[in-house]
Design an enzyme around this catalytic site. Sequence first.
Site, short mmCIF file in Angstrom:
data_model
loop_
_atom_site.label_atom_id
_atom_site.label_comp_id
_atom_site.label_asym_id
_atom_site.label_seq_id
_atom_site.Cartn_x
_atom_site.Cartn_y
_atom_site.Cartn_z
N GLN A 86 3.05 10.02 1.44
CA GLN A 86 4.22 9.47 1.91
C GLN A 86 5.36 9.92 0.76
O GLN A 86 6.62 9.83 1.02
CB GLN A 86 4.15 7.86 1.94
CG GLN A 86 3.58 7.34 3.17
CD GLN A 86 3.33 6.04 3.18
OE1 GLN A 86 2.35 5.49 2.42
NE2 GLN A 86 4.05 5.22 3.80
N HIS A 129 -4.96 1.76 6.98
CA HIS A 129 -3.71 2.28 7.36
C HIS A 129 -3.35 3.42 6.33
O HIS A 129 -2.96 4.42 6.64
CB HIS A 129 -2.48 1.14 7.12
CG HIS A 129 -1.20 1.63 7.30
ND1 HIS A 129 -0.28 1.20 8.25
CD2 HIS A 129 -0.21 2.41 6.38
CE1 HIS A 129 0.82 1.73 8.07
NE2 HIS A 129 0.86 2.58 7.03
N GLU A 130 -3.76 3.33 5.20
CA GLU A 130 -3.42 4.31 4.01
C GLU A 130 -4.25 5.84 4.21
O GLU A 130 -3.93 7.01 4.03
CB GLU A 130 -3.52 3.73 2.66
CG GLU A 130 -2.82 2.35 2.19
CD GLU A 130 -1.36 2.61 2.55
OE1 GLU A 130 -0.76 1.51 2.76
OE2 GLU A 130 -0.96 3.70 2.51
N HIS A 177 -2.82 7.71 6.66
CA HIS A 177 -1.75 8.70 6.16
C HIS A 177 -2.34 10.02 5.58
O HIS A 177 -1.70 10.97 5.80
CB HIS A 177 -0.83 7.90 4.97
CG HIS A 177 0.12 7.12 5.50
ND1 HIS A 177 1.34 7.46 6.17
CD2 HIS A 177 0.38 5.67 5.56
CE1 HIS A 177 2.13 6.34 6.49
NE2 HIS A 177 1.54 5.32 5.99
N CYS A 219 5.42 0.01 8.33
CA CYS A 219 5.01 1.18 7.49
C CYS A 219 6.23 1.61 6.71
O CYS A 219 7.42 1.75 7.25
CB CYS A 219 4.79 2.22 8.32
SG CYS A 219 4.13 3.95 7.29
N LEU A 220 6.21 1.88 5.40
CA LEU A 220 7.47 2.31 4.74
C LEU A 220 8.00 3.72 4.91
O LEU A 220 9.07 3.89 4.78
CB LEU A 220 7.01 2.35 3.10
CG LEU A 220 6.48 1.05 2.60
CD1 LEU A 220 5.84 1.28 1.20
CD2 LEU A 220 7.62 0.02 2.39
N GLY A 241 0.90 -1.19 0.09
CA GLY A 241 0.01 0.16 0.08
C GLY A 241 0.91 1.43 0.03
O GLY A 241 2.03 1.28 0.50
O1 K2U Z 1 1.52 2.59 4.14
C1 K2U Z 1 2.65 1.86 3.96
O2 K2U Z 1 3.75 2.53 4.67
C2 K2U Z 1 2.70 0.69 3.51
C3 K2U Z 1 2.35 -0.35 4.48
C4 K2U Z 1 0.94 -0.72 4.09
C5 K2U Z 1 0.54 -1.84 5.17
C6 K2U Z 1 0.77 -1.48 6.40
C7 K2U Z 1 0.26 -2.51 7.51
C8 K2U Z 1 -0.53 -3.53 7.03
C9 K2U Z 1 -0.62 -3.77 5.51
C10 K2U Z 1 -0.37 -2.76 4.66
C11 K2U Z 1 3.32 -1.48 4.49
O3 K2U Z 1 4.36 -0.93 5.06
S1 K2U Z 1 3.47 -2.35 2.98
C12 K2U Z 1 4.62 -3.56 3.59
C13 K2U Z 1 3.89 -4.81 4.19
C14 K2U Z 1 4.05 -5.82 3.51
C15 K2U Z 1 3.35 -6.78 3.74
C16 K2U Z 1 2.54 -7.01 4.90
C17 K2U Z 1 2.46 -5.74 5.96
C18 K2U Z 1 3.26 -4.86 5.43
ZN ZN Z 2 2.45 3.64 6.26
#
Ligand code: K2U
Ligand code: ZN
Length: 168
Positions: free
Chosen positions: A51, A135-136, A139, A93-94, A46
Site C-alpha cells: 500500500q 486482509h493484509e 494486499h 481499506c485505507l 493494519g
Molecule cells: O489494509 C488496510 O487498508 C487497513 C485496513 C485493515 C482492516 C480491514 C478490514 C478489517 C480489519 C482491518 C483497515 O482499513 S484499517 C481501518 C479500520 C479500522 C477499524 C476497523 C476496520 C477497519
Molecule cells: Zn486494505
Amino acid sequence: MTVRSILAFPDPRLRRRAAPVARVDNKIRQLIDDLLESMYASGGIGLAATQIDVHQRVVVADVSEPGLEPLALVNPKWNPAPGAEVQRHEEGCLSVPEVRAEVPRYSRVLVEALDRDGQPLALEADSLLAICLQHETDHLDGKLFVDYLSPVKREMIRDRLRKQRYVA
Ligand code: K2U
Ligand code: ZN
C-alpha cells in the site's frame, strides 16, 4: 520514521505481487517503522507494504489501542485454524476510501512469519486480528477486498472514486 502516502484504488501498483524478504535487516526494520507510523497516522489497524508502493512481503497490525501491541510480520503465511468457520464481516481499506463491504473470512487463522529481528513467529489469531491479517496478506498478493464483490459493484466503486477525484 516517515509517514508514507498510501496508494489508492484503482492504482495498478496495488495489483503487484510482493516479493519474499530474503533477510530481515535494518532496511526492513525501517520499512516496518514507516508502515507502523503510516498506519497510525491514517487511523488504520493494519497496513501492507504494497500500500506504500514497497513490494516486499511485510505487514503490520495493531488491533488494540494504538501503540499497545504493534505486530510486524515478515513473509507472513496463514492457514485456517482447525474448526474455524467462514464468516462475513464488514471491511474497509485505507486504499479504497469511504467504501465498506461485507467480505468472507476465516474466523480463526494460524499465522507463521518472521518478526522484526528475523526470528520465527507463530500465532493464532481470531476475531478482528484474524480478519485484519487475511486482509493484509491479500494486499501482498495484489488482492483487494473489493475483489470479493460482484464486478458490477466494483465498477460502481471505481466510477464513484474517479468522480470524487475529479470533483476534488
Ligand atoms: O489494509 C488496510 O487498508 C487497513 C485496513 C485493515 C482492516 C480491514 C478490514 C478489517 C480489519 C482491518 C483497515 O482499513 S484499517 C481501518 C479500520 C479500522 C477499524 C476497523 C476496520 C477497519
Ligand atoms: Zn486494505
